[in-house]
Write an enzyme that holds these catalytic residues in place. Structure first.
Site, PDB file in Angstrom:
ATOM      1  N   LYS A  10       9.958  89.664 -81.984  1.00 20.33           N
ATOM      2  CA  LYS A  10       9.527  90.826 -82.786  1.00 20.33           C
ATOM      3  C   LYS A  10       8.840  90.347 -84.061  1.00 20.33           C
ATOM      4  O   LYS A  10       7.795  90.853 -84.427  1.00 20.33           O
ATOM      5  CB  LYS A  10      10.720  91.721 -83.181  1.00 20.33           C
ATOM      6  N   ARG A  61      -2.366 100.934 -76.195  1.00 19.91           N
ATOM      7  CA  ARG A  61      -2.352  99.876 -75.189  1.00 19.91           C
ATOM      8  C   ARG A  61      -2.878  98.549 -75.742  1.00 19.91           C
ATOM      9  O   ARG A  61      -2.655  97.503 -75.142  1.00 19.91           O
ATOM     10  CB  ARG A  61      -3.193 100.289 -73.981  1.00 19.91           C
ATOM     11  N   GLU A 109       5.354  88.706 -83.341  1.00 21.22           N
ATOM     12  CA  GLU A 109       4.271  89.534 -82.802  1.00 21.22           C
ATOM     13  C   GLU A 109       3.736  90.557 -83.798  1.00 21.22           C
ATOM     14  O   GLU A 109       2.566  90.896 -83.743  1.00 21.22           O
ATOM     15  CB  GLU A 109       4.647  90.199 -81.475  1.00 21.22           C
ATOM     16  N   CYS A 162      -7.032  97.038 -71.444  1.00 18.34           N
ATOM     17  CA  CYS A 162      -8.145  97.987 -71.393  1.00 18.34           C
ATOM     18  C   CYS A 162      -7.662  99.386 -71.011  1.00 18.34           C
ATOM     19  O   CYS A 162      -6.685  99.541 -70.286  1.00 18.34           O
ATOM     20  CB  CYS A 162      -9.157  97.558 -70.345  1.00 18.34           C
ATOM     21  N   ASN A 202     -11.051  98.015 -65.713  1.00 18.16           N
ATOM     22  CA  ASN A 202      -9.828  97.409 -66.217  1.00 18.16           C
ATOM     23  C   ASN A 202      -9.369  96.415 -65.160  1.00 18.16           C
ATOM     24  O   ASN A 202      -9.361  96.746 -63.981  1.00 18.16           O
ATOM     25  CB  ASN A 202      -8.768  98.509 -66.434  1.00 18.16           C
ATOM     26  N   GLY A 203      -9.018  95.203 -65.563  1.00 19.15           N
ATOM     27  CA  GLY A 203      -8.594  94.199 -64.583  1.00 19.15           C
ATOM     28  C   GLY A 203      -9.418  92.936 -64.751  1.00 19.15           C
ATOM     29  O   GLY A 203     -10.138  92.775 -65.737  1.00 19.15           O
ATOM     30  N   LYS A 211      -0.206  96.733 -74.918  1.00 22.03           N
ATOM     31  CA  LYS A 211       1.079  97.332 -74.573  1.00 22.03           C
ATOM     32  C   LYS A 211       1.422  97.091 -73.114  1.00 22.03           C
ATOM     33  O   LYS A 211       2.550  96.781 -72.767  1.00 22.03           O
ATOM     34  CB  LYS A 211       1.023  98.834 -74.868  1.00 22.03           C
ATOM     35  N   TRP A 241      -9.986  95.179 -73.992  1.00 23.41           N
ATOM     36  CA  TRP A 241      -9.138  94.098 -74.490  1.00 23.41           C
ATOM     37  C   TRP A 241      -9.710  92.832 -73.875  1.00 23.41           C
ATOM     38  O   TRP A 241      -9.608  92.624 -72.668  1.00 23.41           O
ATOM     39  CB  TRP A 241      -7.703  94.346 -74.028  1.00 23.41           C
ATOM     40  N   GLU A 251      14.807  87.659 -78.990  1.00 25.07           N
ATOM     41  CA  GLU A 251      14.120  88.945 -79.148  1.00 25.07           C
ATOM     42  C   GLU A 251      13.757  89.164 -80.623  1.00 25.07           C
ATOM     43  O   GLU A 251      12.660  89.645 -80.938  1.00 25.07           O
ATOM     44  CB  GLU A 251      15.017  90.064 -78.604  1.00 25.07           C
ATOM     45  N   HIS A 265      19.989  68.695 -81.996  1.00 26.30           N
ATOM     46  CA  HIS A 265      19.250  67.911 -81.000  1.00 26.30           C
ATOM     47  C   HIS A 265      17.751  67.937 -81.270  1.00 26.30           C
ATOM     48  O   HIS A 265      16.959  67.615 -80.397  1.00 26.30           O
ATOM     49  CB  HIS A 265      19.564  68.421 -79.595  1.00 26.30           C
TER      50      HIS A 265
HETATM   51  C1  F6R Z   1       7.124  92.580 -76.825  1.00 23.57           C
HETATM   52  C2  F6R Z   1       6.674  93.280 -75.645  1.00 23.57           C
HETATM   53  C3  F6R Z   1       6.261  92.476 -74.469  1.00 23.57           C
HETATM   54  C4  F6R Z   1       6.673  93.201 -73.172  1.00 23.57           C
HETATM   55  C5  F6R Z   1       6.097  92.451 -71.956  1.00 23.57           C
HETATM   56  C6  F6R Z   1       6.544  93.069 -70.657  1.00 23.57           C
HETATM   57  O1  F6R Z   1       7.496  93.476 -77.832  1.00 23.57           O
HETATM   58  O2  F6R Z   1       6.604  94.476 -75.631  1.00 23.57           O
HETATM   59  O3  F6R Z   1       6.781  91.184 -74.521  1.00 23.57           O
HETATM   60  O4  F6R Z   1       8.055  93.246 -73.116  1.00 23.57           O
HETATM   61  O5  F6R Z   1       4.710  92.464 -72.019  1.00 23.57           O
HETATM   62  O6  F6R Z   1       6.161  94.399 -70.569  1.00 23.57           O
HETATM   63  P1  F6R Z   1       6.863  95.404 -69.575  1.00 23.57           P
HETATM   64  O7  F6R Z   1       8.255  95.578 -70.016  1.00 23.57           O
HETATM   65  O8  F6R Z   1       6.045  96.662 -69.677  1.00 23.57           O
HETATM   66  O9  F6R Z   1       6.774  94.788 -68.207  1.00 23.57           O
END
Ligand code: F6R
Length: 610
Positions: free
Chosen positions: A487, A27, A490, A2, A100-101, A605, A75, A483, A506
């Site tokens: 990517k 965000r 997501e 949010c 927010n929260g 985000k 959100w 990673e 396995h």
């Molecule tokens: C994936 C991504 C998330 C963040 C995770 C932690 O692309 O961006 O997996 O890495 O939410 O976020 P931070 O680094 O802000 O604590």
């Protein structure tokens, strides 16, 4: 997650609020809304399901004007994304609120309020808060006192912006566990979830601390701390420009951020190296003392930042000879754990506001750690404020939800940490100088890898109609594969999993058929021959292989084997280098699939709730 924007001004604040919401889009959100107090002292509100552009359209067809207002991108956590669940929430046309929260005791409060005669219009946990403020106003003298009274009833996390039509030039803001900043204008004040929202109207910011409540009018700002004592919070001048959030001609923020990695890495190195040595004091005044004593390192983080931690652990044990354990913050925070003597606790986070990472840090602070260190991209974040040592990644603002440049600069920062600790564990000056040389070569080498973009775009076409993909790696390249899989899933919504290549037989080998692309990271290191055997196992079962390999790896193209040869050589920088083609692969697959790359569905985000 949010986003909140609010304002008290002489002018009509609607355009500021709308622009603020637009700037908070990165965000992640599913609905949005805006409320202002108009000249007749009536609260007017518009809300929409979907994008902020839609809110602009709605505002254009029925404009709201007023000098005091609040706005929100939601959100969904409690209650599905819908107009009636969107904020601001209003109680009996008198109090409007954005939140927010998560309010953890919302069910109990809802029961009490229903008994007291309140009717609910939404399924959110937020509506109990606006009702609580309204209820408190029946006995309290003014909005500030009512918000204080209401927040006493709340369990959980919140950032709040509250307005009341009988005090039309006042805005009360409160924070506990969710970030909130105040922007200072001339004869006007603003609130927002982060500074980007307000950069077009001010460069001056106050970062509220946990438990703070701010009483805001056009010409005055008074802040109380968690004990309701008056406090002076410092004013910070932001160096960011309002246009920091533009795409500079790139089609998406994610692509811009992938291509800005050479520069972001160079920025992260700047002033951190002197005479071929890492400047240890960059980690904080006490860093040298702490690193000398460090016998073990514990790393905690989420998502992409967790993957950076996994790679750092390989470096830490190999280069510094210091045991290093990495744990997902949401697991660590609830687990009974044992701390060995002289353990340094390291949190990694792009945003510095991730709820689980912050909670893990709180737990660490109550345990017997030697010290706490934050590797973080946001200077004024909760994580940096709460940690004893801080190292900023200097990636610059990251807007795309999928983390790219934050990850590679975290790795650069973590490598510097490893060298800094290793120095006190016997690393020679010559070895340190050699590692520094590797670091300094990175911007140029990443740049070379970016030149493979067309080849990767062609490769991406094969993935567009696939539903699953397997990523394989070994050693410090397993987290690189993890990673890459994160990517891809997501932003393209293709189900992707990463496995240690040695684990294939396995279990996961059973999944391999001609419909399952298998992506492998194959640097020319001591594990290459082992990896090649694993890839043979895939090939023998009809699997389609996509291999990212060193030119010297002797991995050749043949039927069902696609190879992208990277002009490189193997050294400790390789995990950083091999990450870049995987970022580009995910990006181009998502472009072909027409996905919403910068704001993937269901994601946020900055994950400020648990
Ligand atoms: C994936 C991504 C998330 C963040 C995770 C932690 O692309 O961006 O997996 O890495 O939410 O976020 P931070 O680094 O802000 O604590």
């Amino acid at each position: 997650m949010c986003g909140i924007v609010g304002a008290v001004a002489q002018r009509d604040v609607s355009p500021v609020l709308l622009e603020g919401l637009k700037r908070l889009e990165y965000r992640g959100y599913d609905s949005a809304g805006l409320a202002v107090i108009d000249d007749n002292e009536t609260i007017q509100r518009i809300r929409i399901l979907g994008k902020v552009n839609h809110l602009y359209e709605k505002h254009e067809s029925s404009p709201l004007t007023g000098g005091t207002g609040i706005a929100h991108t939601r959100w969904a956590t409690h209650g599905k994304p819908s107009v009636h669940n969107a904020h601001p929430h209003i109680c009996r046309n008198q109090v409007a609120l954005v939140h927010n929260g998560i309010i953890e005791n919302h069910s109990a409060l809802r029961e009490q309020q229903i008994t007291a005669g309140f009717e609910f219009e939404s399924e959110t946990d937020t509506e109990v808060v606006v009702n609580a403020v309204y209820q408190a106003l029946e006995t309290e003298t003014d909005l500030l006192q009512a918000v204080i009274e209401a927040t006493r009833q709340l369990e959980g996390a919140y950032a709040l912006g509250v307005i009341n039509n009988s005090e039309p030039h006042r805005l009360v803001a409160a924070r506990k566990g969710s970030p909130l900043v105040i922007g200072i204008g001339i004869g006007e004040y603003f609130i927002a979830s982060d500074v980007f929202a307000l950069l077009p109207v001010t460069q001056q910011f106050i970062f509220l601390e946990d438990g703070d409540i701010a009483d805001i009018r056009r010409d005055s700002l008074v802040i109380y701390d968690k004990n309701l004592q008056l406090v002076d919070r410092p004013v910070n001048i932001s160096e960011l420009n309002a246009d920091v959030a533009d795409k500079s001609g790139y089609r998406h923020y994610m692509l811009k951020e992938i291509f800005s990695q050479p520069n972001a890495i160079a920025e992260s190195l700047e002033n951190r190296i002197q005479d071929n040595r890492i400047v240890v004091s960059e980690f904080g005044q006490d860093a040298e003392k702490v690193f000398k004593k460090t016998n073990t390192v514990k790393i905690s983080a989420c998502g992409t930042s967790y993957h950076a931690g996994l790679i750092a652990a390989c470096w830490m044990e190999e280069i510094a000879n210091v045991p290093c354990h990495v744990e997902i913050a949401s697991e660590y925070r609830y687990r009974k754990s044992v701390v060995s003597d002289n353990t340094l606790f390291v949190s990694i986070s792009q945003s510095g506001e991730t709820a689980d990472t912050l909670a893990a840090l709180q737990k660490a602070k109550q345990s017997d750690y030697l010290s706490t260190l934050a590797i973080c991209n946001v200077a004024e974040s909760s994580l940096t404020r709460e940690s004893e040592l801080v190292f900023l990644t200097h990636a610059g603002p990251e807007i795309g939800v999928a983390s790219t440049k934050a990850f590679t600069t975290q790795l650069v920062s973590l490598f510097m940490l490893v060298i800094a600790i290793a120095r006190y564990k016997g690393l020679s000056n010559d070895q340190e100088a050699e590692f520094v040389k590797q670091l300094e070569s990175l911007p140029g080498r990443v740049n070379q890898i970016l030149q493979y973009k067309d080849k990767i775009e062609t490769m991406a076409k094969d993935f567009a109609d696939k539903h699953h993909a397997l990523f394989l790696g070994r050693g410090s390249f397993l987290p690189v594969a993890m990673e890459g899989a994160l990517k891809l899933k997501e932003i393209s919504y293709i189900h992707a999993e990463a496995y240690a290549a040695g684990e294939l037989k396995h279990g996961p080998l059973a999944l391999v058929d001609d419909d399952m692309p298998v992506v492998a990271v194959a640097p020319n290191n001591n594990l290459l021959e082992k990896l090649k055997s694993n890839l043979e196992e895939v090939h023998a079962r009809g699997g389609e292989l996509y291999i990212f390999a060193d030119k010297s790896s002797e991995v050749e193209v043949s039927e069902n084997i696609h190879v992208l040869k990277i002009n490189g050589f193997y050294d400790f920088m390789a995990p950083i280098l091999y990450t870049v083609p995987l970022q580009l692969l995910a990006y181009y697959v998502a472009v072909i699939k027409g996905a919403d790359i910068d704001q993937p569905r269901n994601l946020a985000k900055s994950v400020t709730v648990e």
